[in-house]
Write an enzyme that holds these catalytic residues in place. Structure first.
Site, PDB file in Angstrom:
ATOM      1  N   VAL A 183      36.617  37.540 -32.092  1.00 20.61           N
ATOM      2  CA  VAL A 183      36.496  36.505 -31.064  1.00 20.61           C
ATOM      3  C   VAL A 183      36.084  37.176 -29.762  1.00 20.61           C
ATOM      4  O   VAL A 183      36.670  38.190 -29.370  1.00 20.61           O
ATOM      5  CB  VAL A 183      37.820  35.738 -30.871  1.00 20.61           C
ATOM      6  CG1 VAL A 183      37.671  34.696 -29.776  1.00 20.61           C
ATOM      7  CG2 VAL A 183      38.257  35.087 -32.183  1.00 20.61           C
ATOM      8  N   ASN A 184      35.091  36.618 -29.094  1.00 20.41           N
ATOM      9  CA  ASN A 184      34.527  37.242 -27.898  1.00 20.41           C
ATOM     10  C   ASN A 184      34.836  36.444 -26.630  1.00 20.41           C
ATOM     11  O   ASN A 184      35.081  35.238 -26.692  1.00 20.41           O
ATOM     12  CB  ASN A 184      33.012  37.375 -28.055  1.00 20.41           C
ATOM     13  CG  ASN A 184      32.629  38.287 -29.203  1.00 20.41           C
ATOM     14  OD1 ASN A 184      33.327  39.252 -29.483  1.00 20.41           O
ATOM     15  ND2 ASN A 184      31.534  37.975 -29.882  1.00 20.41           N
TER      16      ASN A 184
ATOM     17  N   SER B 201      31.339  36.662 -34.275  1.00 22.41           N
ATOM     18  CA  SER B 201      30.411  37.541 -34.976  1.00 22.41           C
ATOM     19  C   SER B 201      29.995  36.926 -36.299  1.00 22.41           C
ATOM     20  O   SER B 201      30.784  36.265 -36.970  1.00 22.41           O
ATOM     21  CB  SER B 201      31.066  38.906 -35.223  1.00 22.41           C
ATOM     22  OG  SER B 201      30.236  39.732 -36.027  1.00 22.41           O
ATOM     23  N   SER B 202      28.737  37.174 -36.663  1.00 21.34           N
ATOM     24  CA  SER B 202      28.232  36.707 -37.954  1.00 21.34           C
ATOM     25  C   SER B 202      28.495  37.717 -39.061  1.00 21.34           C
ATOM     26  O   SER B 202      28.246  37.434 -40.233  1.00 21.34           O
ATOM     27  CB  SER B 202      26.724  36.436 -37.848  1.00 21.34           C
ATOM     28  OG  SER B 202      26.034  37.633 -37.513  1.00 21.34           O
TER      29      SER B 202
ATOM     30  N   ASP C  70       0.029   3.030   3.730  1.00 29.04           N
ATOM     31  CA  ASP C  70       0.226   2.202   4.919  1.00 29.04           C
ATOM     32  C   ASP C  70       1.607   1.564   4.976  1.00 29.04           C
ATOM     33  O   ASP C  70       2.120   1.306   6.078  1.00 29.04           O
ATOM     34  CB  ASP C  70      -0.839   1.107   4.980  1.00 29.04           C
ATOM     35  CG  ASP C  70      -2.243   1.673   5.137  1.00 29.04           C
ATOM     36  OD1 ASP C  70      -2.362   2.819   5.615  1.00 29.04           O
ATOM     37  OD2 ASP C  70      -3.209   0.974   4.765  1.00 29.04           O
TER      38      ASP C  70
ATOM     39  N   HIS D  60       0.833  -1.201   0.000  1.00 24.47           N
ATOM     40  CA  HIS D  60       0.000   0.000   0.000  1.00 24.47           C
ATOM     41  C   HIS D  60       0.873   1.257   0.000  1.00 24.47           C
ATOM     42  O   HIS D  60       1.847   1.346   0.764  1.00 24.47           O
ATOM     43  CB  HIS D  60      -0.912   0.007   1.229  1.00 24.47           C
ATOM     44  CG  HIS D  60      -2.048   0.974   1.123  1.00 24.47           C
ATOM     45  ND1 HIS D  60      -1.909   2.318   1.377  1.00 24.47           N
ATOM     46  CD2 HIS D  60      -3.361   0.779   0.785  1.00 24.47           C
ATOM     47  CE1 HIS D  60      -3.072   2.923   1.207  1.00 24.47           C
ATOM     48  NE2 HIS D  60      -3.978   2.006   0.848  1.00 24.47           N
TER      49      HIS D  60
ATOM     50  N   HIS E 174      38.171  52.753  -9.745  1.00 26.62           N
ATOM     51  CA  HIS E 174      37.167  53.613 -10.387  1.00 26.62           C
ATOM     52  C   HIS E 174      37.285  53.579 -11.916  1.00 26.62           C
ATOM     53  O   HIS E 174      36.943  54.558 -12.594  1.00 26.62           O
ATOM     54  CB  HIS E 174      37.276  55.063  -9.898  1.00 26.62           C
ATOM     55  CG  HIS E 174      37.196  55.214  -8.420  1.00 26.62           C
ATOM     56  ND1 HIS E 174      36.002  55.374  -7.744  1.00 26.62           N
ATOM     57  CD2 HIS E 174      38.169  55.207  -7.464  1.00 26.62           C
ATOM     58  CE1 HIS E 174      36.240  55.480  -6.450  1.00 26.62           C
ATOM     59  NE2 HIS E 174      37.540  55.376  -6.249  1.00 26.62           N
TER      60      HIS E 174
END
EC number: 4.2.1.2
Length: 467
Positions: A325-326, A318-319, A132, A129, A188
């Site tokens: 290159v990133n 990039s396309s 139970d 069960h 800064h």
């Protein structure tokens, strides 16, 4: 036509697909909560199976559950842990806030499968069960928070902490390798006094070391388990030894330091352990975001940026712009850190919104918590492998920027005073002069004095990078 069988719960009879192990309450949840696509995480399902396995073993040991039933439940739970019944747990995160339906999903699947193991059938005539037997000595109110803690601690221990340690080791090695490279500092976003590249990276290392300690400090609370509290924390319908022994059993089968929660009322009514642990994860996200941002700024260019370090070139960026290159790994890390911070807001809201004896935001909390762990662990692994391990200094660019910096004038403060040093820097900047030419033109010091006093390698102090 789909073949069905009849299942029954306290609300009556309902048809269930005949080839599925789940029962009536799972079917009702499927029909009533068709919300979005987020399902209960696999690691949470496995934690529920571990919880049921431990409960069956302890109930048998205490003479509360027949040995053959306990054995069948344990075997069925082991099958779930082995991934054999992955499609039997289809419920959405967006259900009852106590996780009751997912608890019953597990109860029903294990009951039907255990019945089959014992030579019986699925459905209303099964030999085991769901309430139970499988749910004996339990309530959804203590089972689900227990599974949450089990899943969370194992995910932190097995996935996040190893990746955090690995990334820390990589950056520590870089810090030592670059200890002799003097570069210009920046505050800064403006030129400041020099330091070494090793010192700069050692700051990142220390950040990660602090984060590891904060995460580890949160683990003992996560290791406290609610199981044995049943409905409201009083332990109604449980054996006096059950709570302690079931926590010990979970500790044994997971090799993790689980203990029974000393106060079950807190364990049921709050998500404080996960709120606090996730706070540490949010802190890690903040540190990783700063590190990733520093890396991509230092690597910016290749010709018109800072360009003091080079990072691996993994894919075209990039396309439309050939050859671009990133810093993609840095961008992925910063995005996932934003998601973690959003998850923290959701977890804080869920943790703060419980009422009286039960928190009812649990599925959302654990969904976000486990997503955070996976994002951070996977993100650190990817960043480590595809970016951090390949960081290299651009010594020529570092030297160029160091020598052009006006802030080297700070070394003259103790020789000619702040005001005269500032005058030298301003004249050099306004007229496009070197610091030396400006200082000599103003008559404040000679060529020899400038060369003796303005030495970047002596301006970095004695702070050793790393540990």
């Amino acid at each position: 036509m789909v073949t069905v069988r009849r299942e029954k719960d306290s609300m009556g009879v309902i048809e269930v697909p005949a080839d599925k192990l789940w029962g009536a309450q799972t079917q009702r949840s499927l029909e009533h909560f068709r919300i979005s696509t987020e399902k209960m995480p696999v690691s949470l399902i496995h934690a529920l199976a571990l919880t049921k396995r431990a409960a069956a073993k302890v109930n048998q040991d205490l003479g509360l559950l027949a040995a053959e039933k306990a054995s069948a439940i344990i075997e069925a739970a082991d099958e779930v842990l082995a991934g054999k019944h992955a499609d039997e747990f289809p419920l959405a995160i967006w259900q009852t806030g106590s996780g009751t339906q997912s608890n019953m999903n597990m109860n029903e699947v294990l009951a039907n499968r255990a019945s089959e193991i014992l030579g019986g059938v699925r459905g209303m005539e099964r030999k085991v069960h769901p309430n139970d037997d499988v749910n004996k000595s339990q309530s959804s109110n203590d089972v689900f928070p227990t599974a949450m803690h089990v899943a969370a601690l194992l995910a932190l221990r097995e996935h996040l902490i190893p990746q955090l340690s690995a990334l820390t080791d990589t950056l520590r090695d870089k810090s030592h390798a670059f200890a002799d490279i003097v570069k210009i500092g920046r505050t800064h976003l403006q030129d400041a006094t020099p330091l070494t590249l090793g010192q700069e990276i050692s700051g990142w290392v220390a950040m990660l070391e602090h984060n590891l300690r904060h995460i580890e400090h949160s683990l003992p609370h996560v290791a406290e388990l609610a199981l044995g509290g049943t409905a409201v924390g009083t332990g109604l319908n449980t054996h006096p030894e059950y709570a302690r022994r079931v926590a010990e059993e979970l500790a044994t089968i997971t090799a993790a330091p689980f203990v029974t929660a000393p106060n079950k009322f807190e364990a049921l009514a709050t998500c404080d352990a996960l709120v606090q642990a996730h706070g540490a994860l949010k802190g890690l996200a903040a540190s990783l975001m700063k590190i990733a941002n520093d890396v991509r700024w230092l690597a910016s260019g290749p010709r018109c940026g800072i360009g003091e370090i080079a990072i691996p070139e993994n894919e075209p960026g990039s396309s439309i712009m050939p050859g671009k290159v990133n810093p993609t790994q840095c961008e992925a890390v910063t995005m996932l850190c934003c998601q973690v911070m959003g998850n923290d807001v959701a977890i804080n809201m869920g943790g703060a919104s419980g009422n009286f004896e039960l928190n009812v935001y649990r599925p959302m909390v654990i969904h976000n918590f486990l997503q955070t762990v996976r994002l951070l662990a996977d993100g650190m692994a990817s960043f480590n492998q595809h970016c951090a391990s390949g960081i290299e200094p651009n010594r020529e660019r570092i030297t160029q920027l160091l020598n052009e910096s006006l802030m080297l004038v700070t070394a003259l403060n103790t020789h000619i005073g702040y005001d005269k040093a500032a005058e030298i820097a301003k004249k050099a900047h306004k007229e496009g002069l070197t610091l030396k030419a400006s200082a000599v033109a103003l008559g404040y010091l000679s060529d020899a004095e400038f060369d003796a006093w303005v030495r970047p390698e002596l301006m970095v102090g004695s702070m050793t990078p790393g540990r």
